[in-house]
Design an enzyme around this catalytic site. Sequence first.
Site, PDB file in Angstrom:
ATOM      1  N   TYR A 112       9.939  32.243  -6.771  1.00 23.45           N
ATOM      2  CA  TYR A 112       8.882  32.045  -5.777  1.00 23.45           C
ATOM      3  C   TYR A 112       9.472  32.015  -4.366  1.00 23.45           C
ATOM      4  O   TYR A 112      10.470  31.340  -4.100  1.00 23.45           O
ATOM      5  CB  TYR A 112       8.140  30.732  -6.036  1.00 23.45           C
ATOM      6  N   ASN A 264       9.644  24.532   4.348  1.00 25.08           N
ATOM      7  CA  ASN A 264       8.977  23.902   3.210  1.00 25.08           C
ATOM      8  C   ASN A 264       9.478  22.472   3.002  1.00 25.08           C
ATOM      9  O   ASN A 264      10.110  22.143   1.998  1.00 25.08           O
ATOM     10  CB  ASN A 264       9.213  24.753   1.954  1.00 25.08           C
ATOM     11  N   GLN A 352      -7.730 -30.072  14.171  1.00 25.32           N
ATOM     12  CA  GLN A 352      -7.015 -28.867  13.746  1.00 25.32           C
ATOM     13  C   GLN A 352      -7.140 -27.796  14.823  1.00 25.32           C
ATOM     14  O   GLN A 352      -8.180 -27.674  15.464  1.00 25.32           O
ATOM     15  CB  GLN A 352      -7.597 -28.315  12.440  1.00 25.32           C
ATOM     16  N   ARG A 358      -3.544 -21.587  13.877  1.00 23.81           N
ATOM     17  CA  ARG A 358      -3.187 -22.322  12.654  1.00 23.81           C
ATOM     18  C   ARG A 358      -2.900 -21.402  11.469  1.00 23.81           C
ATOM     19  O   ARG A 358      -2.064 -21.715  10.622  1.00 23.81           O
ATOM     20  CB  ARG A 358      -4.310 -23.305  12.319  1.00 23.81           C
ATOM     21  N   ASN A 388      10.366  23.760  -2.352  1.00 21.85           N
ATOM     22  CA  ASN A 388       9.873  24.437  -3.550  1.00 21.85           C
ATOM     23  C   ASN A 388      10.136  25.928  -3.366  1.00 21.85           C
ATOM     24  O   ASN A 388       9.669  26.510  -2.384  1.00 21.85           O
ATOM     25  CB  ASN A 388       8.386  24.193  -3.763  1.00 21.85           C
ATOM     26  N   LYS A 460      -9.142 -12.015  34.014  1.00 22.25           N
ATOM     27  CA  LYS A 460     -10.454 -11.563  33.541  1.00 22.25           C
ATOM     28  C   LYS A 460     -10.439 -10.064  33.250  1.00 22.25           C
ATOM     29  O   LYS A 460     -10.922  -9.607  32.207  1.00 22.25           O
ATOM     30  CB  LYS A 460     -11.541 -11.903  34.568  1.00 22.25           C
ATOM     31  N   ASN A 491      -5.291  26.921  -2.892  1.00 21.83           N
ATOM     32  CA  ASN A 491      -4.009  26.621  -3.535  1.00 21.83           C
ATOM     33  C   ASN A 491      -3.562  25.222  -3.115  1.00 21.83           C
ATOM     34  O   ASN A 491      -3.173  24.399  -3.946  1.00 21.83           O
ATOM     35  CB  ASN A 491      -2.960  27.671  -3.137  1.00 21.83           C
TER      36      ASN A 491
END
Length: 722
Positions: A112, A264, A352, A358, A388, A460, A491
Amino acid sequence: MELSHETCNGIKNDRNGGTSSLGLCTGTDPLNWTVAADSLKGSHLDEVKRMIDEYRRPVVKLGGESLTIGQVTAIAAHDSGVKVELAEAARAGVKASSDWVMDSMMKGTDSYGVTTGFGATSHRRTKQGGALQKELIRFLNSGIFGNGTESSHTLPHSATRAAMLVRVNTLLQGYSGIRFEILETITKFLNHNITPCLPLRGTITASGDLVPLSYIAGLLTGRPNSKAVGSNGQVLNPTEAFNLAGVTSGFFELQPKEGLALVNGTAVGSGLAATVLFEANILAIMSEVLSAIFAEVMNGKPEFTDHLTHKLKHHPGQIEAAAIMEHILDGSSYVKAAQKLHETDPLQKPKQDRYALRTSPQWLGPQIEVIRAATKMIEREINSVNDNPLIDVSRNKALHGGNFQGTPIGVSMDNTRLAIASIGKLMFAQFSELVNDFYNNGLPSNLTGGRNPSLDYGFKGAEIAMASYCSELQFLANPVTNHVQSAEQHNQDVNSLGLNSSRKTAEAVDILKLMSSTFLVALCQAIDLRHLEENLKNTVKNTVSQVAKRVLTMGVNGELHPSRFCEKDLIKVVDREYVFAYIDDPCSASSPLMQKLRQVLVDHALDNGDREKNSTTSIFQKIGAFEDELKTLLPKEVEIARTELESGNAAIPNRIKECRSYPLYKIVREDIGTSLLTGEKVRSPGEEFDKVFTAMCEGKLIDPMLECLKEWNGAPLPICQN
């Protein structure tokens, strides 16, 4: 790092039972899970330190299997001066695979991309192997660059350099069928800061990053449409690029398989991902340190870092985040002052702290685990062979598979981006508390530092900008990988979108830097305001005490007056009242300070009984004199205190110098050159944010950040029994 064992191809591999430094498959761990798990041993902080150390080394030695995130990032930064060296030991394996391709062509073997067409048209056949590779590069040169007047469609040069390094590292492993001389030429380009121009878009990272990588091949083969950029930013044609790189052999005529070997692979997506993760890991540590500083300036209660809480939750990222914050807060002068305040006046603030403070370890911990896991995945990817077919010389065959599928990149980048967005969300929540005087425990609204809050609106605008950054960051948290389109005549019907996801994650990292820079300047502003608060409160206490002694101690005939017992309660009022609630006009009749001081005197008068009927012992009749004297003296003393602080002669030194978080404050204020922002000054907040952002992008905050943690031994503090 070079490995000692050999493969059947004549190059290094772990197939025969060896062990790679990055955990490639071994005979004793064929599925690679053990080494993957082992790679996560130790703290995240130590891993980041190693990453930074690798980034700062002068040479990157490529052998195919030991490339790191830090090394990729170092080479990506073209001005870092780091050079690339190829392991000579890899030459034989690279040559063996290249020779195999040529031999197979001569024998008529059908492979290939060597004798066949590409993708969905691989049914076509040809014996013109070189011409086939030339056509491959031509048709893949399908990117668009534009004219650059409005926007750039060129991949950032840092990402291109990262891709070049990663692709060379992959090809060095000897499974790709390419000449070693081509790899040497790419290395020369890197070492001479010559960077090919690659299109920003056009890849789906399966079958690899075909389109962008084809432009590197185009430069190597001298295609007339190819361009590069030199070390000074000059645009180069292929001839100029070769000359500047010292390549005298001329352009390459690609042999069979060589074009495919160049294009590739997943190097563009994974290379960019590597640089993104280098930044993401550092920003994750920075978020932990900034959360600790946030706790300091908010008068937070440090018990949220107690190891038992996090030990019972079991998650390592959370445990480490809490331990890092605990280390910074341990012994902090701010924490000591806050504890004293909480003991003397427990009702002044909620029992808390809010969630952004926290639960910051619980929030950040999973993000750190995600970023760390993504780092390991990408580090494996940049040391992977992605071609590949793969040329297996040992078995005399070409293996047709799909290692070009860049799914590890797409998935890890999607996950990283979500983690970055979560860090940004926490940072915005913390920032919003910091600038809001309803939540920030006595700091002025908008962190205004000037004398007249009616003409000073502090941060701000910054809060609005932070909301914008955070919103964009949350949008970017959406995944890329669920938007796959079937491509190339069906493919490539599933593809990773690895580079697309990496690009979006790079955007997210940049936005988090904007947020981190803004937040850090705001924290330094809060530190200076706490310093101002402490000095102003001390001045008010001394002045109230002085006036009380002068006006309330003696009667008109020199006798001791009942109002002398008011002083202690008057001082309590000053201690409990937030300074910035009244300091702009401390003696106004509507000032909370004056109202509460007056109430103390009224309460004492009501307790004075029948003595109030006598003008010589009446406390009520002292109130006017007390207030008049205070109005005469206090504004002057407040202004003196402000002026002394501004000139660096404050009566009380800045507590930050006694804290482990001081190195970050120091670089922002002294080295970068920012200062307290006020409405009285011409300088805008954005100018200060820009300075810090630039320093952050240049890596100048890394060492001060690590300096905050230099004494941490990598473990939580022992669980105390008292």
